[in-house]
Design a protein around this motif. Structure first.
Motif, PDB file in Angstrom:
ATOM      1  N   SER A   1       0.939  -1.172   0.018  1.00 27.67           N
ATOM      2  CA  SER A   1      -0.160   0.006  -0.066  1.00 27.67           C
ATOM      3  C   SER A   1       1.062   1.210   0.039  1.00 27.67           C
ATOM      4  O   SER A   1       1.951   1.251   0.729  1.00 27.67           O
ATOM      5  CB  SER A   1      -0.936   0.149   1.215  1.00 27.67           C
ATOM      6  N   LEU A   2       0.627   2.155  -0.892  1.00 27.39           N
ATOM      7  CA  LEU A   2       1.263   3.350  -1.109  1.00 27.39           C
ATOM      8  C   LEU A   2       0.516   4.507  -1.335  1.00 27.39           C
ATOM      9  O   LEU A   2      -0.299   4.735  -2.207  1.00 27.39           O
ATOM     10  CB  LEU A   2       2.471   3.155  -2.382  1.00 27.39           C
ATOM     11  N   ASN A   3       0.585   5.674  -0.597  1.00 26.16           N
ATOM     12  CA  ASN A   3      -0.196   6.833  -0.353  1.00 26.16           C
ATOM     13  C   ASN A   3       0.625   7.839  -0.816  1.00 26.16           C
ATOM     14  O   ASN A   3       1.444   8.524  -0.046  1.00 26.16           O
ATOM     15  CB  ASN A   3      -1.076   6.922   0.855  1.00 26.16           C
ATOM     16  N   LEU A   4       0.542   8.505  -1.986  1.00 27.27           N
ATOM     17  CA  LEU A   4       1.178   9.755  -2.193  1.00 27.27           C
ATOM     18  C   LEU A   4       0.193  11.021  -2.805  1.00 27.27           C
ATOM     19  O   LEU A   4       0.386  11.809  -3.461  1.00 27.27           O
ATOM     20  CB  LEU A   4       2.116   9.374  -3.604  1.00 27.27           C
ATOM     21  N   SER A   5      -0.784  10.742  -2.056  1.00 27.64           N
ATOM     22  CA  SER A   5      -1.937  11.886  -2.325  1.00 27.64           C
ATOM     23  C   SER A   5      -1.444  13.446  -1.754  1.00 27.64           C
ATOM     24  O   SER A   5      -0.553  13.317  -0.906  1.00 27.64           O
ATOM     25  CB  SER A   5      -3.353  11.662  -1.656  1.00 27.64           C
ATOM     26  N   HIS A   6      -1.976  14.348  -2.041  1.00 31.12           N
ATOM     27  CA  HIS A   6      -1.825  15.708  -1.713  1.00 31.12           C
ATOM     28  C   HIS A   6      -0.339  16.016  -1.972  1.00 31.12           C
ATOM     29  O   HIS A   6       0.432  16.729  -0.933  1.00 31.12           O
ATOM     30  CB  HIS A   6      -1.986  15.839  -0.262  1.00 31.12           C
ATOM     31  N   ASN A   7       0.197  15.869  -3.160  1.00 32.60           N
ATOM     32  CA  ASN A   7       1.531  16.204  -3.274  1.00 32.60           C
ATOM     33  C   ASN A   7       1.627  16.980  -4.482  1.00 32.60           C
ATOM     34  O   ASN A   7       0.321  17.737  -5.268  1.00 32.60           O
ATOM     35  CB  ASN A   7       2.405  15.056  -3.487  1.00 32.60           C
ATOM     36  N   LYS A   8       2.824  17.221  -5.308  1.00 32.39           N
ATOM     37  CA  LYS A   8       2.506  18.207  -6.572  1.00 32.39           C
ATOM     38  C   LYS A   8       3.398  17.655  -7.763  1.00 32.39           C
ATOM     39  O   LYS A   8       4.213  18.459  -8.258  1.00 32.39           O
ATOM     40  CB  LYS A   8       3.539  19.473  -6.091  1.00 32.39           C
TER      41      LYS A   8
ATOM     42  N   ALA B   1      -4.187  10.942  -5.315  1.00 24.42           N
ATOM     43  CA  ALA B   1      -5.062  11.912  -5.359  1.00 24.42           C
ATOM     44  C   ALA B   1      -4.717  13.206  -5.141  1.00 24.42           C
ATOM     45  O   ALA B   1      -3.341  13.356  -4.332  1.00 24.42           O
ATOM     46  CB  ALA B   1      -6.259  11.359  -4.291  1.00 24.42           C
ATOM     47  N   SER B   2      -5.310  14.327  -5.387  1.00 26.92           N
ATOM     48  CA  SER B   2      -4.972  15.492  -5.126  1.00 26.92           C
ATOM     49  C   SER B   2      -3.549  15.841  -5.776  1.00 26.92           C
ATOM     50  O   SER B   2      -2.729  16.420  -4.918  1.00 26.92           O
ATOM     51  CB  SER B   2      -4.944  15.945  -3.720  1.00 26.92           C
TER      52      SER B   2
END
Length: 582
Positions: free
Chosen positions: A259-266, A291-292
């Motif tokens: 599981s890898l969460n890379l949300s709310h980055n640029k 996401a985001s």
């Protein structure tokens, strides 16, 4: 009288001298004792203190290490239990005689008791640094399972303290760091500590933007992290490229991260394409959140290609040939030389080049010797004469070969030729039916046991015959299809949850994802795999997509049936539709 006075004066002077001598002696002793104690103090100050050995109690170990590091007691962050939501009170017992006792008159003058749903603290205590922990048993300090650090800077001294105490916590499985001011050095030092924690599986580092973006060090080859969250770290295309390379390359692959969460980055489409490249050879990751971010149709199309099928690059084709070669000849990878009997068969040519006549002679000699030693046992892939009625167990790649094998075998079934057949299956001549062969083999071998003389006599079956065992397959060894001179393989079907919400994906990207999902469903029906189920959840909310889009409606309908918790509606005898959901 004069003589008596003189005697008294002499006695007094003598007594005075004795007293003065005692005083001098006492002062000398005190001075010597003070000097000796001062020397001992100086020796103790110069002498290095004994190293502290952590005992696995995080509170005691952390406090002692901070004290030895020179922190004043008032500046040592306390270790406190993490606040929990109060539990739901049990429902009243209906069998009780008087569940609601009569209310007593309340005296207005008495002070109301304090509520028990929260705890009051001192002023500004909320802003003081502390370390929150969760334990399996609150009365046992050695059962710390989760550590939360929020809102205060972790410097080099604190990392050194964690290096000593984290690995000794046996049950530690979660570390959560939010807004702790990490730098490139401190992050790399923490990444080196994590593999030393035997049960650490969940790591969350959020709100820590770092200019160097060394996030790939958390996904190294020795990493044991299973769930990784990197939200709100201002990761750009540079950091995403490093993460994609750490997920997998042609020769390496992370085998633990699911599981890898890379949300709310640029990061933009460039970073998304780097992540897609890292997932080409990765069949371990199950959940991915992007996401985001700033992903557009271009990035969504890359994900559509990843999930459906894609052509192999030159480096991947070369690596595939190496794997097939090692699989066809297991002794090559170990560095073993061919047997002396095979080397002695041909004298006029190198050992790697042999003619068919020499192979036939070697086969006959080998068959005769093996038959004399043991006529009762049969071996897989052993070369035997067709005239003697012995059959060779070979995986056929065409109907013609199957027919000839059933008749008794007019071709020489040599193991080197079998390796050549496996490679030829990748060419354009056999590429059109490669997937059909793989499907046929899967259907015929699923649940079917290979019998031998030992099995017939009641012997134990091999371990490989267990129907519950699923072997991890390298994507490069999957069935291929040749299209326009390129080798195409099925895409990534290990990802079951993909979150692309709150991006800039439009209609073109949506159609590409819809085609990918349709391809996965068709492939799952033709060649089902016990481990590769395909995409089950795809989040696309808050994207510039029209709500009445036909492609979006089709995608939602397909995802509804793939939901593992989906229950179709049943019809009542009257013909009305009834839902089966609780």
């Amino acid at each position: 009288m004069s003589e008596a006075g003189d005697a008294k004066g002499v006695f007094a002077s003598a007594a005075k001298k004795v007293k003065m001598g005692k005083r001098v002696e006492k002062a000398l002793k005190e001075k010597a004792a003070a000097s000796s104690s001062q020397e001992a103090t100086e020796e103790d100050a110069n002498k290095a203190p004994e190293p502290y050995t952590c005992i696995g109690h995080f509170d005691a170990d952390f406090t002692e290490l901070c004290r030895r590091a020179g922190l004043p007691p008032t500046e040592i962050p306390p270790v406190v239990l993490r606040a929990k939501r109060p539990g739901t009170p049990p429902p009243p017992d209906p069998k009780a005689k008087d569940p609601t006792p009569p209310e007593e008159p309340v005296d207005v003058a008495e002070e109301e008791p304090k509520p028990k749903t929260y705890v009051t603290k001192e002023k500004y205590s909320y802003f003081k640094p502390n370390i929150q922990v969760e334990m399996e048993h609150e009365e046992k300090p050695a059962t710390v399972t989760e550590i939360y650090i929020r809102g205060w800077k972790i410097d080099d001294m604190m990392v050194d303290i964690f290096r000593n105490c984290f690995p000794t916590i046996e049950k530690l499985n979660t570390i959560n760091l939010w807004n702790v001011g990490l730098t490139d050095k401190t992050l790399r030092d923490l990444a080196a500590i994590f593999p030393q924690c035997p049960n650490l599986k969940n790591v969350s580092i959020e709100g820590n933007p770092i200019a160097e973006e060394p996030w790939a060090c958390l996904i190294g080859d020795d990493s044991l992290i299973v769930n990784l969250s990197l939200r709100h770290n201002e990761i750009t295309d540079r950091g995403a490229s490093g993460i994609g390379a750490a997920l997998s390359t042609v020769t390496t692959c992370n085998k633990n991260l699911i599981s890898l969460n890379l949300s709310h980055n640029k990061f933009s489409d460039v970073g998304a394409e780097a992540v897609v490249k890292g997932l080409r050879m990765n069949r371990v990751l199950l959940c991915l959140s992007l996401a985001s971010n700033k992903i557009t149709d271009k990035g969504a199309v890359k994900f559509g290609e990843l999930l459906s099928r894609f052509p192999l690059t030159h480096e991947e084709v070369v690596e595939r040939r190496k794997l097939l070669s090692d699989k066809g000849s297991p002794d090559r990878g170990t560095g073993k030389s061919p047997p002396p009997s095979r080397r002695a068969e041909s004298k006029d040519r190198p050992g790697s080049v042999r003619s068919g006549s020499h192979l036939d002679k070697g086969d006959k000699k080998r068959d005769k010797s093996s038959k004399k030693k043991d006529n009762k046992h049969e071996k897989k892939n052993e070369k035997e004469d067709a005239g003697k009625g012995n059959k060779t167990v070979v995986m056929m790649d065409s109907k013609k070969d199957k027919d000839e094998g059933a008749k008794g075998g007019t071709k020489k079934d040599d193991k080197w030729k079998k390796g050549a057949k496996a490679v030829m299956a990748d060419t354009s001549r056999h590429g059109s039916r490669a997937s059909l062969v793989a499907e046929t083999v899967n259907k015929t071998t699923k649940g079917k046991k290979t019998t031998s003389s030992k099995d017939k006599k009641g012997g134990a079956a091999p371990e490989s015959e267990s129907p519950d065992m699923v072997e991890a397959i390298n994507p490069l060894l999957d069935s291929v299809e040749s299209i326009d001179g390129q080798l195409w393989i099925p895409g990534n079907r290990s990802i079951i949850n993909l979150n692309l919400s709150r991006n800039e994906i439009g209609e073109a990207g949506l159609k590409s994802l819809l085609l990918a999902l349709q391809y996965q469903i068709t492939l799952a029906n033709l060649a089902p795999h016990p481990a590769l189920k395909g995409l089950m959840r795809l989040s696309l909310g808050r994207n510039p997509i029209r709500a009445d889009s036909e492609a979006y409606q089709k995608l939602q309908d397909l995802l509804l049936t793939r939901d593992p918790f989906y229950k179709p509606q049943a019809k009542s005898p009257d013909g009305e539709v009834q839902s089966l959901v609780g």
